[in-house]
Design an enzyme around this catalytic site. Structure first.
Site, mmCIF file in Angstrom:
data_model
loop_
_atom_site.group_PDB
_atom_site.id
_atom_site.type_symbol
_atom_site.label_atom_id
_atom_site.label_comp_id
_atom_site.label_asym_id
_atom_site.label_seq_id
_atom_site.Cartn_x
_atom_site.Cartn_y
_atom_site.Cartn_z
ATOM 1 N N LYS A 252 0.739 -1.101 -0.013
ATOM 2 C CA LYS A 252 0.177 0.087 0.193
ATOM 3 C C LYS A 252 0.870 1.233 0.035
ATOM 4 O O LYS A 252 1.387 1.658 1.118
ATOM 5 C CB LYS A 252 -1.091 -0.107 1.369
ATOM 6 C CG LYS A 252 -2.042 0.809 1.052
ATOM 7 C CD LYS A 252 -1.639 2.347 1.229
ATOM 8 C CE LYS A 252 -2.714 3.261 1.253
ATOM 9 N NZ LYS A 252 -2.418 4.794 1.266
ATOM 10 N N GLU B 78 8.703 16.899 14.883
ATOM 11 C CA GLU B 78 9.379 16.551 13.704
ATOM 12 C C GLU B 78 8.798 17.372 12.724
ATOM 13 O O GLU B 78 7.575 17.428 12.469
ATOM 14 C CB GLU B 78 9.282 15.013 13.195
ATOM 15 C CG GLU B 78 9.896 14.711 11.887
ATOM 16 C CD GLU B 78 9.539 13.077 11.724
ATOM 17 O OE1 GLU B 78 10.675 12.643 10.942
ATOM 18 O OE2 GLU B 78 8.603 12.692 11.786
ATOM 19 N N CYS C 112 13.466 11.046 7.712
ATOM 20 C CA CYS C 112 13.415 11.095 9.241
ATOM 21 C C CYS C 112 14.766 10.977 9.856
ATOM 22 O O CYS C 112 14.853 11.014 11.079
ATOM 23 C CB CYS C 112 12.651 9.681 9.495
ATOM 24 S SG CYS C 112 12.965 8.150 8.797
ATOM 25 N N GLU D 182 9.181 1.942 11.202
ATOM 26 C CA GLU D 182 10.068 2.854 11.153
ATOM 27 C C GLU D 182 9.561 4.251 11.108
ATOM 28 O O GLU D 182 8.674 4.530 10.053
ATOM 29 C CB GLU D 182 11.018 2.884 9.736
ATOM 30 C CG GLU D 182 12.132 3.764 9.655
ATOM 31 C CD GLU D 182 12.522 4.169 8.311
ATOM 32 O OE1 GLU D 182 12.937 5.434 7.951
ATOM 33 O OE2 GLU D 182 12.661 3.170 7.506
#
Length: 491
Positions: free
Chosen positions: A189, A396, A298, A264
C-alpha cells in the site's frame, strides 16, 4: 493489455496477478514542482484490498515452499528489468516526488535496484542455526538424554507493506525484496502522494516471473484503503514507514490480532558538535537537512546541539551554506533544493517556522517562501537561539529546517540529545574519536554517525522510543520478515 503497456495515467490495481479496474475510480498525482498532473492513481475499495490480501494468503503456501534459488532468480531478474528502464523510472520518480534528478536517479531508483540485488543474495543466506546439544537428567519430562536443537527462521506469512512518500523506490524495495526473499507474500500500500513508481516495481516483478498473488499493489487517497490493508484477517505482519502518530494507530490495530510489526517512524536527529570538531565536515553533514529531498527524511540531523566555543562560528557557516543552495526546478542541473511533496505539507513546514519565531527563535536564514508562481517550495531555514523545550526543537518538522541549541559540556550535550521522544539516528562530531564513541554509546538512538552522515547498508536500522519497533537493512531485514522456530530431537 498489461499494466506496463498503459500510460502512467491509466494505472490499475495489481491483485492476484491481474491488473484490475479500481472500484473507486482514480485520483490525481501531482508534480510538486509544477503542480501538473503526473498521472491518475487507482482508488481501491475495501473489498479489493481484502481480495488482495486473500490472494496473497492463497499464494503463500506454494511461494513459501519454493527453493531459495528460485526466489533469488526472480529478484535478480526484477532488478535487471528495473535497471533496463532506469531512465524512465527515474523520471517518473522525479515527477511524482519533486526530488532532484540526481536524487531520483541515485537515491531512489538506484537504491531500489541495489536492494533487490542484495536480497536476491539474501534469499540464499542460511536460515538454520545448530544449537549446542543439551544433556538432560531423567525426570518428569522423560528419560535422561542428549537433546539436539535447531533454530530455524520461517516466513511470517502475508506482509502488508505501507510505504512512505519520501522515497517510492528505496522504501518499498527495502520491504518487498527481503519479505519475498524469506518466502513471504506481500500486499503493498504505497503513500497516496507518489504511488505510480510502485506500479513500475510490480510490473518488473510480474515480468520477472513472480507467481500470481505473491505481490499485490493497492492504492488510494482515502484512509480506508490503508486501514483495510492493515486490518485484513489474512494479514500476518505489517511493515510501516511513516509518522509516529499513524504508526501508533497501526500498532493498536495489530495488537488486537497479535500481528507482527516492523515500524520505522519519526525522528528528530540530534547532531552534537563539540569544540574540537571539524566544522567543515559538520556543516556538510547538517546541510543535508536542507539539501537531501528538502529535509523530508526521518534520519536528518535537524536538531544541532553545539558546544558554546564554536556556536557562533557554526551558525555563521550554516547560514552561508543555506544561502548558497539554489532552490528551484528539480530538473535543472544546479538545483540543490526542490519542492516539498504537497501544498499542505509546505503550509505545515511554514507554520513551524512561524511558531519558532513566536517561541523566541531567531531566523538566521530562510523563513520566507521562494518567489515561484508554481510549486511547493520552502526555503532552507536556520533557526538559532533555540532551547530544547521549544516545539520546533521537539517535534518532527520533516522539511528543510534546522534548529541550533548551545550546550556547555559533554554531559549537558548528551542530556539534551536524549531529551526527546524520538531516537532514530543521532550524530557526533568531535576531533577526539575516543570521546565521540563514548558519547555515541550514551545516546538513546538506534544509530549514531561519528563524524559522518554516511551509513553502512549492512548495519541494523531502526529506532529507540517513539522512532519505531524492530530493525531492518542487510541481513537484519531477513530476520525482521521471519519467525524463529525451534526444532528439538533426542540424540
Amino acid at each position: 493489455m498489461s499494466n506496463s503497456q498503459l500510460p502512467d495515467h491509466e494505472r490499475k490495481l495489481f491483485v492476484g496477478g491481474e491488473w484490475v479496474e479500481p472500484d473507486g475510480g482514480y485520483y490525481p498525482v501531482l508534480d510538486p514542482a509544477t503542480e501538473d498532473v503526473v498521472g491518475l492513481a487507482p482508488e481501491a475499495s475495501r473489498d479489493q484490498v481484502y481480495r488482495a490480501a486473500a490472494a496473497a494468503r492463497e499464494a503463500f503456501a506454494s511461494w513459501s515452499r519454493t527453493t531459495p534459488e528460485e526466489r533469488a532468480a526472480i529478484l535478480d531478474r526484477a532488478a535487471d528489468l528495473m535497471q533496463r528502464d532506469f531512465a524512465s523510472n527515474a523520471e517518473l520518480a522525479r515527477a511524482e516526488t519533486g526530488a532532484t534528478t540526481a536524487t531520483a536517479r541515485g537515491m531512489q531508483v538506484g537504491v531500489g535496484v541495489s536492494r533487490f540485488r542484495r536480497y536476491a543474495k539474501g534469499a540464499l543466506e542460511p536460515v538454520e542455526e545448530a544449537l549446542v546439544p543439551q544433556i538432560n537428567e531423567a525426570g518428569p519430562m522423560g528419560r535422561a538424554g542428549v537433546f539436539g536443537a535447531l533454530a530455524v527462521r520461517q516466513p511470517v506469512g502475508v506482509v502488508t507493506c505501507v510505504t512512505s512518500y519520501n522515497n517510492p523506490w528505496a522504501n518499498p524495495a527495502g520491504k518487498v525484496a527481503p519479505a519475498l526473499a524469506m518466502g513471504n507474500t506481500v500486499v503493498v500500500k504505497p503513500a497516496p502522494q507518489d504511488p505510480l513508481s510502485v506500479f513500475r516495481m510490480a510490473e518488473a516483478l510480474e515480468e520477472a516471473g513472480v507467481p500470481r498473488g505473491v505481490v499485490n499493489v493497492v492504492t488510494g487517497s482515502a484512509p480506508a484503503v490503508g486501514e483495510a490493508a492493515v486490518g485484513s484477517p489474512d494479514v500476518d505482519m505489517v511493515s510501516f514507514t511513516g509518522s509516529t502518530a499513524v504508526g501508533q494507530r497501526i500498532a493498536e490495530a495489530c495488537g488486537r490480532d497479535m500481528k507482527r510489526q516492523l515500524m520505522e517512524l519519526g525522528g528528530k536527529g540530534a547532531a552534537l558538535v563539540f569544540d574540537d570538531a571539524d566544522l567543515d565536515s559538520a556543516v556538510l553533514g547538517i546541510g543535508t537537512t536542507f539539501a537531501f529531498y528538502s529535509g523530508q527524511i526521518c534520519t536528518a540531523p535537524t536538531r544541532v546541539l553545539v558546544q558554546r566555543g564554536v556556536h557562533d562560528q557554526l551558525v555563521e557557516r550554516l547560514k552561508g551554506y543555506a544561502g548558497f543552495m539554489k532552490v528551484g526546478d528539480p530538473t535543472a542541473r544546479d538545483t540543490v533544493v526542490g519542492p516539498v511533496i504537497s501544498a499542505a505539507h509546505r503550509d505545515r513546514v511554514e507554520s513551524y517556522v512561524e511558531l519558532g519565531r513566536k517561541e523566541g527563535a531567531t531566523v538566521v536564514a530562510g523563513g520566507q517562501r521562494p518567489a515561484y508562481d508554481r510549486g511547493f517550495y520552502v526555503a532552507p531555514t536556520l533557526l538559532a537561539d533555540c532551547t530544547n523545550d521549544m516545539r520546533v526543537a521537539r517535534e518532527e518538522i520533516f522539511g528543510p529546517v534546522v534548529v541550533v541549541i548551545p550546550f556547555d559540556d559533554e554531559d549537558e550535550g548528551i542530556a539534551l540529545a536524549n531529551d526527546s521522544e524520538y531516537g532514530l539516528l543521532d550524530y557526533v562530531w568531535s576531533g577526539d574519536v575516543a570521546r565521540a564513541f563514548r558519547v555515541a554509546r550514551q545516546l538513546r538512538a538506534g544509530g549514531v554517525g561519528v563524524n559522518t552522515i554516511g551509513r553502512n547498508m549492512e548495519a541494523p536500522f531502526g529506532g529507540f522510543k517513539k522512532s519505531g519497533v524492530g530493525r531492518d537493512v542487510g541481513s537484519y531485514a531477513l530476520h525482521a520478515y521471519s519467525e524463529l522456530q525451534a526444532i528439538v530431537w533426542p540424540g
